[in-house]
Design a protein around this motif. Structure first.
Motif, PDB file in Angstrom:
ATOM      1  N   LEU B 143      49.300  17.454  -0.831  1.00  0.00           N
ATOM      2  CA  LEU B 143      50.186  18.463  -1.415  1.00  0.00           C
ATOM      3  C   LEU B 143      51.590  18.339  -0.818  1.00  0.00           C
ATOM      4  N   PHE B 144      51.648  17.759   0.353  1.00  0.00           N
ATOM      5  CA  PHE B 144      52.889  17.707   1.110  1.00  0.00           C
ATOM      6  C   PHE B 144      53.681  16.451   0.787  1.00  0.00           C
ATOM      7  N   HIS B 145      52.954  15.380   0.518  1.00  0.00           N
ATOM      8  CA  HIS B 145      53.553  14.054   0.588  1.00  0.00           C
ATOM      9  C   HIS B 145      53.545  13.309  -0.714  1.00  0.00           C
ATOM     10  N   ASN B 146      54.416  12.323  -0.767  1.00  0.00           N
ATOM     11  CA  ASN B 146      54.353  11.271  -1.764  1.00  0.00           C
ATOM     12  C   ASN B 146      53.443  10.155  -1.235  1.00  0.00           C
ATOM     13  N   ILE B 147      53.362   9.071  -1.974  1.00  0.00           N
ATOM     14  CA  ILE B 147      52.448   7.986  -1.579  1.00  0.00           C
ATOM     15  C   ILE B 147      52.835   7.373  -0.236  1.00  0.00           C
ATOM     16  N   LEU B 148      54.131   7.300   0.064  1.00  0.00           N
ATOM     17  CA  LEU B 148      54.562   6.738   1.352  1.00  0.00           C
ATOM     18  C   LEU B 148      53.958   7.521   2.525  1.00  0.00           C
ATOM     19  N   GLY B 149      54.064   8.848   2.457  1.00  0.00           N
ATOM     20  CA  GLY B 149      53.506   9.687   3.523  1.00  0.00           C
ATOM     21  C   GLY B 149      51.997   9.555   3.618  1.00  0.00           C
ATOM     22  N   ARG B 150      51.342   9.465   2.446  1.00  0.00           N
ATOM     23  CA  ARG B 150      49.879   9.353   2.447  1.00  0.00           C
ATOM     24  C   ARG B 150      49.433   7.993   2.966  1.00  0.00           C
ATOM     25  N   LEU B 151      50.222   6.946   2.669  1.00  0.00           N
ATOM     26  CA  LEU B 151      49.903   5.619   3.216  1.00  0.00           C
ATOM     27  C   LEU B 151      50.024   5.655   4.740  1.00  0.00           C
ATOM     28  N   ALA B 152      51.091   6.273   5.234  1.00  0.00           N
ATOM     29  CA  ALA B 152      51.263   6.403   6.689  1.00  0.00           C
ATOM     30  C   ALA B 152      50.081   7.165   7.288  1.00  0.00           C
ATOM     31  N   ASP B 153      49.677   8.270   6.646  1.00  0.00           N
ATOM     32  CA  ASP B 153      48.480   9.015   7.084  1.00  0.00           C
ATOM     33  C   ASP B 153      47.260   8.101   7.175  1.00  0.00           C
ATOM     34  N   SER B 154      47.030   7.329   6.114  1.00  0.00           N
ATOM     35  CA  SER B 154      45.834   6.477   6.059  1.00  0.00           C
ATOM     36  C   SER B 154      45.863   5.428   7.154  1.00  0.00           C
ATOM     37  N   ILE B 155      47.039   4.823   7.392  1.00  0.00           N
ATOM     38  CA  ILE B 155      47.137   3.786   8.439  1.00  0.00           C
ATOM     39  C   ILE B 155      46.828   4.395   9.806  1.00  0.00           C
ATOM     40  N   ILE B 156      47.364   5.585  10.056  1.00  0.00           N
ATOM     41  CA  ILE B 156      47.093   6.257  11.343  1.00  0.00           C
ATOM     42  C   ILE B 156      45.602   6.557  11.476  1.00  0.00           C
ATOM     43  N   GLU B 157      45.003   7.068  10.398  1.00  0.00           N
ATOM     44  CA  GLU B 157      43.572   7.375  10.400  1.00  0.00           C
ATOM     45  C   GLU B 157      42.746   6.113  10.687  1.00  0.00           C
ATOM     46  N   LEU B 158      43.090   5.018  10.013  1.00  0.00           N
ATOM     47  CA  LEU B 158      42.347   3.763  10.184  1.00  0.00           C
ATOM     48  C   LEU B 158      42.500   3.189  11.588  1.00  0.00           C
ATOM     49  N   SER B 159      43.621   3.510  12.244  1.00  0.00           N
ATOM     50  CA  SER B 159      43.894   2.918  13.557  1.00  0.00           C
ATOM     51  C   SER B 159      43.232   3.679  14.703  1.00  0.00           C
ATOM     52  N   LYS B 160      42.543   4.782  14.370  1.00  0.00           N
ATOM     53  CA  LYS B 160      42.081   5.685  15.435  1.00  0.00           C
ATOM     54  C   LYS B 160      41.112   5.066  16.427  1.00  0.00           C
ATOM     55  N   ASN B 161      40.230   4.177  15.971  1.00  0.00           N
ATOM     56  CA  ASN B 161      39.293   3.572  16.924  1.00  0.00           C
ATOM     57  C   ASN B 161      39.704   2.162  17.323  1.00  0.00           C
ATOM     58  N   ASN B 162      40.987   1.852  17.135  1.00  0.00           N
ATOM     59  CA  ASN B 162      41.483   0.506  17.404  1.00  0.00           C
ATOM     60  C   ASN B 162      42.346   0.541  18.665  1.00  0.00           C
ATOM     61  N   HIS B 163      41.959  -0.246  19.667  1.00  0.00           N
ATOM     62  CA  HIS B 163      42.669  -0.132  20.934  1.00  0.00           C
ATOM     63  C   HIS B 163      43.519  -1.358  21.266  1.00  0.00           C
ATOM     64  N   SER B 164      43.781  -2.219  20.256  1.00  0.00           N
ATOM     65  CA  SER B 164      44.661  -3.364  20.502  1.00  0.00           C
ATOM     66  C   SER B 164      46.115  -2.902  20.582  1.00  0.00           C
ATOM     67  N   THR B 165      46.976  -3.713  21.276  1.00  0.00           N
ATOM     68  CA  THR B 165      48.405  -3.391  21.347  1.00  0.00           C
ATOM     69  C   THR B 165      49.215  -4.593  20.922  1.00  0.00           C
ATOM     70  N   PRO B 166      50.044  -4.547  19.861  1.00  0.00           N
ATOM     71  CA  PRO B 166      50.104  -3.414  18.944  1.00  0.00           C
ATOM     72  C   PRO B 166      48.818  -3.305  18.134  1.00  0.00           C
ATOM     73  N   VAL B 167      48.577  -2.096  17.600  1.00  0.00           N
ATOM     74  CA  VAL B 167      47.381  -1.905  16.772  1.00  0.00           C
ATOM     75  C   VAL B 167      47.416  -2.904  15.618  1.00  0.00           C
ATOM     76  N   CYS B 168      46.314  -3.607  15.419  1.00  0.00           N
ATOM     77  CA  CYS B 168      46.245  -4.641  14.388  1.00  0.00           C
ATOM     78  C   CYS B 168      45.001  -4.398  13.530  1.00  0.00           C
ATOM     79  N   LEU B 169      45.219  -4.155  12.230  1.00  0.00           N
ATOM     80  CA  LEU B 169      44.103  -3.846  11.326  1.00  0.00           C
ATOM     81  C   LEU B 169      43.942  -4.964  10.317  1.00  0.00           C
TER      82      LEU B 169
END
Lengths: 224, 224
Positions: B143-169
């Motif tokens: 409700l808040f975002h356009n696709i750019l914001g939602r993509l950023a949300d999804s990338i952050i969500e996907l990176s949650k159990n990833n402990h590489s630096t930089p995070v690599c998916l």
């Protein structure tokens, strides 16, 4: 009398007198006036609630003038479990929208109840699953639909416990906008489309569903 | 060995050996090949699943060419509880995206487990509440975002159990589009915006988060 009142209602339906007795023995009764906030989003949550009488709105702010209503709750419904289980902070705000009386259970007693009373816990689990199901359907609906479809979804959802013929809901345009998660202007436009197609009648805060079949087809696959 | 493998993982973490033993004693082991469907949306649900190894995608079709991914699940995660509790039919589809081995528990045994094992049930309740929380955040984000914001949300969500630096998916554009619940063209446009601002690097299905702070600010309040 409290037992009889509680036994009839959704969340506690099916629990035996012993279980409801256990809940009543650990709950405090607390009254809230219409408009009073029960808790704010992001506060630490320390209590679980069951509605004894009145009406509650669960919502969040999307911006200074935009709210999203997640649920309207009434007698026998429960809320406040989320921050006692998963996160620590309230994921949404809760407000009394009528004079309301609540059963209030502390975090410790709530956890003891879960560990000691499988019937209660089974009910709780069912309720949370039902809410998750509804949230996932709403996500699908939002990805699928424009505001017109989402408004139709919201009206169908709001009509679910209403057994009048035709279904008649008392709800103003702001409340409808908050259910959809938008502002008044676009929802007003969508209402007018539904009125012109004789799908609904709407005046003075009273919404009548005149053609449920058409409303469902506008809502689309989200309500199968 | 199975016990040790299961004990380390999210859903069963914290359960004692006796509880995991009870689960193993009532579960069948079943293997699925990469790509195999475990169940389809709208089927009657008769089983509960725990991932022993491999990877599962929970998703729904939004149209012939548009999918929405609700979750990627791996070792120790559970799924399939919703249609055994609330509705009767599966609310989404489940597919093995790697060769996968599952613990499969029948509906009857699942219900017996809930009624007899409060530690298991408490875990289950926590998991469902966590998913509900995530779904509600996603509704807010949409409700808040356009696709750019939602993509950023999804990338952050996907990176949650990833402990590489930089995070690599490792994720292709179609998979990213399905996480957002859109199609490839708009998500491709959003990826390019994130690349140009040096927020991410992305080539050959490998996404690196180069500026997590900026990514979070694009995602906005949905990830606080």
């Amino acid at each position: 009398m409290v037992y009889k009142a509680l036994k009839k209602v959704s969340f506690l339906k099916g629990l035996v007198q012993k279980d409801i007795g256990q809940i009543l023995s650990i709950a405090k009764h607390k009254k809230f006036k219409a408009g009073e906030i029960i808790f704010h989003k992001s506060e630490i949550g320390n209590h679980f609630f069951i509605v004894k009488s009145g009406k509650i709105k669960i919502f969040t702010f999307l911006g200074p003038e935009k709210k999203k209503t997640f649920a309207f709750l009434s007698r026998g419904d429960m809320f406040g479990e989320m921050s006692l289980l998963g996160g620590k902070t309230r994921s949404a705000s809760a407000q009394a929208i009528e004079n309301t009386e609540l059963l209030v259970i502390s975090k410790k007693n709530f956890r003891d109840l879960i560990m000691s009373n499988p019937d209660f816990t089974f009910k709780l689990l069912n309720t949370v699953v039902e809410r998750l199901n509804k949230a996932n359907k709403e996500i699908e609906s939002m990805l699928f639909h424009n505001i017109l479809g989402r408004l139709a979804d919201s009206i169908i959802e709001l009509s679910k416990n209403n057994h009048s013929t035709p279904v008649c809901l008392k709800i103003d345009q702001n409340e409808l906008a908050e259910c959809v998660g938008t502002t008044r202007v676009p929802v007003c436009r969508a209402i007018n489309i539904l009125k012109r197609s004789k799908t609904i009648e709407y005046k003075r805060g009273e919404l009548k569903i005149m053609d449920m079949q058409r409303l469902k087809s506008i809502a689309g696959s989200g309500n199968n």
